[in-house]
Design an enzyme around this catalytic site. Structure first.
Site, PDB file in Angstrom:
ATOM      1  N   SER A 105       1.446  -6.140   2.280  1.00 27.55           N
ATOM      2  CA  SER A 105       0.835  -4.888   1.848  1.00 27.55           C
ATOM      3  C   SER A 105       1.482  -3.700   2.550  1.00 27.55           C
ATOM      4  CB  SER A 105      -0.659  -4.904   2.175  1.00 27.55           C
ATOM      5  OG  SER A 105      -0.827  -4.809   3.574  1.00 27.55           O
ATOM      6  N   LYS A 106       1.149  -2.528   2.057  1.00 17.51           N
ATOM      7  CA  LYS A 106       1.660  -1.315   2.662  1.00 17.51           C
ATOM      8  C   LYS A 106       1.233  -1.239   4.131  1.00 17.51           C
ATOM      9  CE  LYS A 106       0.619   3.547   2.342  1.00 17.51           C
ATOM     10  NZ  LYS A 106       1.265   3.790   3.629  1.00 17.51           N
TER      11      LYS A 106
END
Ligand code: GLU
Length: 512
Positions: free
Chosen positions: A266-267
């Site tokens: 994920s970011k």
């Protein structure tokens, strides 16, 4: 059936910047299309207007261009033989297919309000049933299966909002073959009557996706694993619309995992561990928050492509560095793994290093220049190029040449205290002093001559290279490691080097 021309598509929704997982999906589609001499289409799936983010579509196009994995057809590319490629511009096309499903009894109108749907969910939750709108529960709801025909006509006529849902059989196995996972089989009892057409007159993802793949003559659907649960529904839509004969083959790609391996990359992982998860820098239009990109971080697009190609696929040999053409030749869906691929930041850096080493010094110099400008440093192109030549084996990114070799351009800011402590022994000042005098007297200042003088000084003082080489480096650069030292000293030039050695003699003892 005659062989169809291979046509694959990348079909992102413009809901934000493209995640590198999405870039990998695009890449595998690109490689597959090129390998089979087929078409690679970019379709923008923007039916959900509430999630539309301005700038996202341009971002996707720019990213594909930067990476050199350009579609030959679609939004922003090609001659538009199947245009338009934005689903919002194809709005008028979908209704007909929803009607077809209604007419053949594979779909129905549903009038339930949000409150009624919520009440159904609560009811099912209370009896511990996974809440679904399905063959059983739909019979207690307001739809064209439970209301009389007159009532349905009346409601529609009076403008009451409705959706169109697929009508799934109560219990039927849906089977299809995935190119990566083999046979997949799901019972319709595990599925729900998904909405195909919304009250706002827009199709949902499922209907638009299947209709467009049919109309655009898609032969293979290569997409992320998160779409695997939707595939049985899509298979049924092909069947109910009478398109089974031309149904594309499916390949659901494994997830890109966090470096630790647990869960999807994920970011936040990128922020936490300091690596980009987007190809290009992105500024969120609503919050102004900036997320870093591979391009701006100094990655070569070839390195990103190479790294992503190997996250989930392997060529069956030990080869790791592939040009794009080699990837096209070697790529096959059969060699894509079923299992998630762990993202490895060090490997990403390693790939960049491989590509950096292949670059011409002048090209690296062009990429270093903006960093020099930002640091208000002026140097000739020739000098910058020479620095790049000396430093390129030592770094992963062009900008690291500044971080690790700024002393080529300005005076060392300090002498590395660790190195001073370890290496600046009693004999160091005398050695540096004598070497400095030799330099001062010398009329030629080439790497070969510098090395000769260095060896002379060693012999005179009965020292070995390992005793003082690092000290010498320290005195001219402030650091304990770097590019080949004699070439470095030649490039810095006699005056600068002699001054720095003097400064070292005056200053270093204060570090001890
Ligand atoms: N619009 C979907 C996405 O955003 C496309 C999935 C598919 O390729 O079918 O990923």
């Amino acid at each position: 059936m005659t062989e169809r021309r291979v046509r694959v598509r990348f079909a992102p929704s413009p809901t934000g910047p493209l995640h590198i997982g999405g870039v990998r999906t695009a890449l595998y589609n690109y490689l597959f299309a090129r390998k089979h001499g087929g078409d690679f289409i970019l379709r923008i799936e923007d039916t959900d207007q509430t999630r539309y983010v301005p700038g996202a579509e341009n971002y996707i196009i720019e990213a594909l261009k930067w990476l050199g994995i350009e579609p030959n057809e679609g939004v922003g590319f090609g001659d538009g033989s199947h245009a338009p490629y934005r689903q919002s511009e194809r709005k008028h096309l979908y209704r007909e297919y929803a009607e077809k499903l209604l007419a053949s009894g594979h779909a129905y109108y549903a009038f339930d309000t949000t409150e009624e749907l919520e009440a159904m969910r609560e009811r099912l939750k209370a009896s511990n049933i996974a809440s679904q709108y399905d063959a059983i529960t739909r019979m207690a709801m307001k739809n064209s299966l439970t209301l009389s025909e007159d009532e349905v006509i009346r409601r529609i006529g009076s403008g009451e909002p409705y959706v169109i849902r697929i009508k799934l059989p109560k219990k039927e196995e849906v089977k299809f073959q995935d190119m990566i996972r083999g046979w997949v089989s799901v019972s319709t009892s595990q599925m729900d009557d998904k909405v195909l057409y919304k009250s706002d007159g827009m199709p949902t993802y499922h209907l638009a996706n299947v209709v467009d793949d049919y109309l655009m003559q898609t032969t293979h659907v290569i997409r992320g694993e998160e779409w695997l649960p939707s595939a049985p529904l899509h298979v049924l839509l092909y069947r109910y619309l009478g398109w089974e004969e031309v149904m594309p083959e499916f390949a659901h790609l494994p997830l890109l995992l966090k470096p630790e391996g647990n869960g999807k990359l994920s970011k936040r992982d990128g922020d936490r561990l300091g690596f980009p998860v987007f190809p290009l820098e992105w500024e969120d239009p609503s919050t102004g928050e900036v997320s870093s990109g591979y391009r701006e971080t100094g990655y070569f697009s070839e390195a990103v492509v190479n790294m992503l190609a190997l996250l989930g696929w392997n060529g069956g040999t030990t080869q790791e560095v592939f040009t794009k053409e080699e990837l096209i030749q070697a790529f096959s869906i059969e060699r894509v793994s079923k299992h998630g691929a762990k993202f490895d930041q060090n490997k990403a850096r390693w790939f960049n290093q491989q590509y950096l080493r292949q670059r011409d010094d002048t090209d690296i110099a062009e990429r270093l220049k903006p960093v020099l400008v930002a640091n208000q440093v002026h140097a000739s192109d020739d000098y910058i190029t020479k620095v790049c030549g000396l430093m390129k084996e030592k770094v992963h990114f062009p900008k690291e040449i500044w971080d690790l070799g700024y002393y080529f351009f300005i005076e060392p800011l300090k002498f590395d205290a660790e190195v001073v402590k370890k290496r600046w022994k009693d004999f160091a000042p005398a050695f540096i002093g004598s070497l400095k005098d030799k330099f001062n007297r010398s009329t030629i200042f080439t790497a070969g001559e510098i090395e000769k003088l260095f060896n002379e000084a060693l012999a005179e003082q009965n020292l070995q290279s390992k005793d003082v080489l690092q000290v010498f480096r320290l005195s001219v650069s402030g650091m304990g490691a770097g590019a080949p030292i004699f070439e470095t000293v030649e490039l810095l030039g006699k005056d600068k080097v002699v001054n720095r050695m003097e400064r070292a003699l005056n200053e270093i003892h204060t570090y001890a």
